[in-house]
Design a protein around this motif. Structure first.
Motif, mmCIF file in Angstrom:
data_model
loop_
_atom_site.group_PDB
_atom_site.id
_atom_site.type_symbol
_atom_site.label_atom_id
_atom_site.label_comp_id
_atom_site.label_asym_id
_atom_site.label_seq_id
_atom_site.Cartn_x
_atom_site.Cartn_y
_atom_site.Cartn_z
ATOM 1 N N GLU A 32 0.817 -1.217 0.000
ATOM 2 C CA GLU A 32 0.000 0.000 0.000
ATOM 3 C C GLU A 32 0.851 1.267 0.000
ATOM 4 O O GLU A 32 0.509 2.255 -0.649
ATOM 5 C CB GLU A 32 -0.941 -0.002 1.207
ATOM 6 C CG GLU A 32 -2.046 -1.042 1.125
ATOM 7 C CD GLU A 32 -2.905 -0.854 -0.118
ATOM 8 O OE1 GLU A 32 -3.207 0.306 -0.464
ATOM 9 O OE2 GLU A 32 -3.248 -1.871 -0.759
ATOM 10 N N SER A 33 1.968 1.234 0.731
ATOM 11 C CA SER A 33 2.800 2.441 0.829
ATOM 12 C C SER A 33 3.403 2.816 -0.518
ATOM 13 O O SER A 33 3.441 3.986 -0.898
ATOM 14 C CB SER A 33 3.910 2.228 1.864
ATOM 15 O OG SER A 33 4.698 1.107 1.519
ATOM 16 N N VAL A 34 3.879 1.815 -1.272
ATOM 17 C CA VAL A 34 4.489 2.082 -2.576
ATOM 18 C C VAL A 34 3.421 2.480 -3.594
ATOM 19 O O VAL A 34 3.596 3.436 -4.360
ATOM 20 C CB VAL A 34 5.278 0.852 -3.081
ATOM 21 C CG1 VAL A 34 5.769 1.080 -4.507
ATOM 22 C CG2 VAL A 34 6.456 0.570 -2.160
ATOM 23 N N LYS A 35 2.302 1.768 -3.608
ATOM 24 C CA LYS A 35 1.226 2.104 -4.545
ATOM 25 C C LYS A 35 0.700 3.512 -4.280
ATOM 26 O O LYS A 35 0.400 4.252 -5.225
ATOM 27 C CB LYS A 35 0.085 1.088 -4.418
ATOM 28 C CG LYS A 35 0.390 -0.275 -5.010
ATOM 29 C CD LYS A 35 -0.866 -1.101 -5.227
ATOM 30 C CE LYS A 35 -1.567 -1.413 -3.915
ATOM 31 N NZ LYS A 35 -2.746 -2.295 -4.129
ATOM 32 N N LYS A 36 0.615 3.881 -3.020
ATOM 33 C CA LYS A 36 0.127 5.216 -2.671
ATOM 34 C C LYS A 36 1.056 6.292 -3.213
ATOM 35 O O LYS A 36 0.608 7.321 -3.719
ATOM 36 C CB LYS A 36 0.003 5.347 -1.156
ATOM 37 C CG LYS A 36 -0.508 6.703 -0.702
ATOM 38 C CD LYS A 36 -0.613 6.782 0.812
ATOM 39 C CE LYS A 36 -1.095 8.154 1.264
ATOM 40 N NZ LYS A 36 -1.173 8.249 2.751
ATOM 41 N N ARG A 37 2.369 6.023 -3.120
ATOM 42 C CA ARG A 37 3.343 7.010 -3.592
ATOM 43 C C ARG A 37 3.229 7.205 -5.108
ATOM 44 O O ARG A 37 3.233 8.328 -5.606
ATOM 45 C CB ARG A 37 4.752 6.570 -3.213
ATOM 46 C CG ARG A 37 5.835 7.520 -3.667
ATOM 47 C CD ARG A 37 5.639 8.902 -3.095
ATOM 48 N NE ARG A 37 6.668 9.820 -3.570
ATOM 49 C CZ ARG A 37 6.466 11.083 -3.847
ATOM 50 N NH1 ARG A 37 5.254 11.606 -3.701
ATOM 51 N NH2 ARG A 37 7.445 11.859 -4.254
ATOM 52 N N VAL A 41 1.906 10.591 -7.472
ATOM 53 C CA VAL A 41 2.697 11.184 -8.559
ATOM 54 C C VAL A 41 1.996 11.083 -9.914
ATOM 55 O O VAL A 41 1.968 12.045 -10.684
ATOM 56 C CB VAL A 41 4.090 10.516 -8.646
ATOM 57 C CG1 VAL A 41 4.873 11.053 -9.841
ATOM 58 C CG2 VAL A 41 4.868 10.756 -7.361
ATOM 59 N N LEU A 42 1.396 9.909 -10.187
ATOM 60 C CA LEU A 42 0.868 9.642 -11.519
ATOM 61 C C LEU A 42 -0.656 9.597 -11.604
ATOM 62 O O LEU A 42 -1.206 9.606 -12.707
ATOM 63 C CB LEU A 42 1.422 8.309 -12.034
ATOM 64 C CG LEU A 42 2.935 8.253 -12.226
ATOM 65 C CD1 LEU A 42 3.373 6.824 -12.519
ATOM 66 C CD2 LEU A 42 3.374 9.179 -13.346
ATOM 67 N N GLY A 43 -1.332 9.532 -10.484
ATOM 68 C CA GLY A 43 -2.800 9.468 -10.514
ATOM 69 C C GLY A 43 -3.302 8.198 -11.169
ATOM 70 O O GLY A 43 -2.840 7.097 -10.872
ATOM 71 N N LYS A 44 -4.229 8.335 -12.122
ATOM 72 C CA LYS A 44 -4.851 7.186 -12.771
ATOM 73 C C LYS A 44 -3.876 6.368 -13.611
ATOM 74 O O LYS A 44 -4.160 5.221 -13.962
ATOM 75 C CB LYS A 44 -6.013 7.654 -13.656
ATOM 76 C CG LYS A 44 -7.172 8.282 -12.882
ATOM 77 C CD LYS A 44 -8.273 8.710 -13.822
ATOM 78 C CE LYS A 44 -9.442 9.325 -13.058
ATOM 79 N NZ LYS A 44 -10.533 9.764 -13.974
ATOM 80 N N ARG A 45 -2.728 6.966 -13.949
ATOM 81 C CA ARG A 45 -1.752 6.249 -14.783
ATOM 82 C C ARG A 45 -0.816 5.363 -13.961
ATOM 83 O O ARG A 45 0.037 4.666 -14.522
ATOM 84 C CB ARG A 45 -0.936 7.243 -15.598
ATOM 85 C CG ARG A 45 -1.742 7.915 -16.698
ATOM 86 C CD ARG A 45 -0.969 9.019 -17.376
ATOM 87 N NE ARG A 45 -0.725 10.144 -16.464
ATOM 88 C CZ ARG A 45 0.432 10.761 -16.318
ATOM 89 N NH1 ARG A 45 1.470 10.385 -17.017
ATOM 90 N NH2 ARG A 45 0.567 11.758 -15.472
ATOM 91 N N ALA A 46 -0.960 5.393 -12.643
ATOM 92 C CA ALA A 46 -0.061 4.639 -11.769
ATOM 93 C C ALA A 46 -0.075 3.134 -12.036
ATOM 94 O O ALA A 46 0.999 2.517 -12.149
ATOM 95 C CB ALA A 46 -0.394 4.927 -10.307
ATOM 96 N N PRO A 47 -1.234 2.478 -12.136
ATOM 97 C CA PRO A 47 -1.237 1.024 -12.387
ATOM 98 C C PRO A 47 -0.495 0.639 -13.664
ATOM 99 O O PRO A 47 0.235 -0.365 -13.694
ATOM 100 C CB PRO A 47 -2.733 0.697 -12.488
ATOM 101 C CG PRO A 47 -3.399 1.747 -11.674
ATOM 102 C CD PRO A 47 -2.609 2.997 -11.938
ATOM 103 N N GLN A 48 -0.681 1.411 -14.714
ATOM 104 C CA GLN A 48 -0.009 1.116 -15.980
ATOM 105 C C GLN A 48 1.504 1.272 -15.837
ATOM 106 O O GLN A 48 2.278 0.465 -16.360
ATOM 107 C CB GLN A 48 -0.521 2.047 -17.074
ATOM 108 C CG GLN A 48 0.115 1.804 -18.436
ATOM 109 C CD GLN A 48 -0.407 2.757 -19.502
ATOM 110 O OE1 GLN A 48 -1.261 3.594 -19.234
ATOM 111 N NE2 GLN A 48 0.121 2.635 -20.706
#
Length: 230
Positions: A32-37, A41-48
């Motif tokens: 969760e901590s890394v995904k949150k960071r 930074v990237l918003g909706k583009r984070a998963p990609q």
């Protein structure tokens, strides 16, 4: 939770035949901590972007040996600059190198020459910007003080690249021209590139050398004389 997940995977992979580092990398990226960071930074583009990190590590045998946190740290730099890390695009790379003291591999962020150009264009202050290789016989005259240059593109003697030329002009009229010899590029790389002497260094790959040389010219030119913005 990150340490526990990483500890479970170290030395055993992820049960699907992946190297231990890949398993540890996935564990960290799923925390969760890394995904949150990355979300911040990237918003909706984070998963990609996170998926691109895993794909990159899976496709690069040497990078897959690097410490997971070093991969994430290098990728985060690219994320803050809003640059893709796909090697085929040439904007930014995660470059593996071996720490001689600890005998471990770590990933290092490296900005590609297209990345430098992108950061320059984001300022909206450039009228033009370019960098090109010059082949044997094309450069007729070059004055490094006044920056007077004469190039004859029709008198290419061979396919050997002898120089690299960079140029930009700002909207306010400021212009800059630089010329590097191939020998100057190599000497600069030996002095400043940590990866130059590595076996898998892009400097040792003939197909990647030109990109590294162009990046050296652009980086030096823009960092000294240009304007950049993330």
């Amino acid at each position: 939770d990150v340490k526990n997940a990483l500890a479970k995977r170290n030395g055993s992979g992820n049960g699907n035949g992946n190297p231990p580092t890949i398993g540890g990398l996935k564990a960290l990226l799923a925390s969760e901590s890394v995904k949150k960071r990355f979300d911040e930074v990237l918003g909706k583009r984070a998963p990609q972007f996170i998926s691109s990190i895993i794909n990159l590590a899976n496709s690069d045998a040497t990078l897959s040996k690097c410490e997971p946190m070093s991969i994430i740290s290098a990728a985060m730099i690219a994320a803050t600059m809003d640059l893709p890390i796909d090697k085929n695009l040439g904007y930014a790379w995660l470059v593996p190198y071996q720490d001689k003291k600890t005998q471990t591999y770590k990933a290092q962020f490296q900005l590609g020459w297209k990345g430098y150009v992108q950061l320059a264009l984001r300022t909206a202050q450039y009228r033009s910007i370019n960098v090109i290789p010059l082949y044997e016989g094309q450069l007729k005259k070059w004055n490094p003080l006044t920056e007077e240059i004469e190039i004859d593109f029709e008198t290419r003697v061979s396919d050997a690249i002898t120089h690299y030329c960079g140029y930009f002009e700002l909207l306010n009229g400021f212009k800059k021209t630089v010329v590097w010899t191939r020998e100057q590029i190599i000497e600069h790389a030996k002095k400043y590139s940590k990866s130059f002497h590595n076996e898998n260094s892009p400097w040792k790959d003939p197909e990647k050398f030109e990109g590294m040389a162009l990046k050296t010219v652009v980086r030096n030119m823009l960092s000294k004389w240009g304007i950049l913005s993330i």
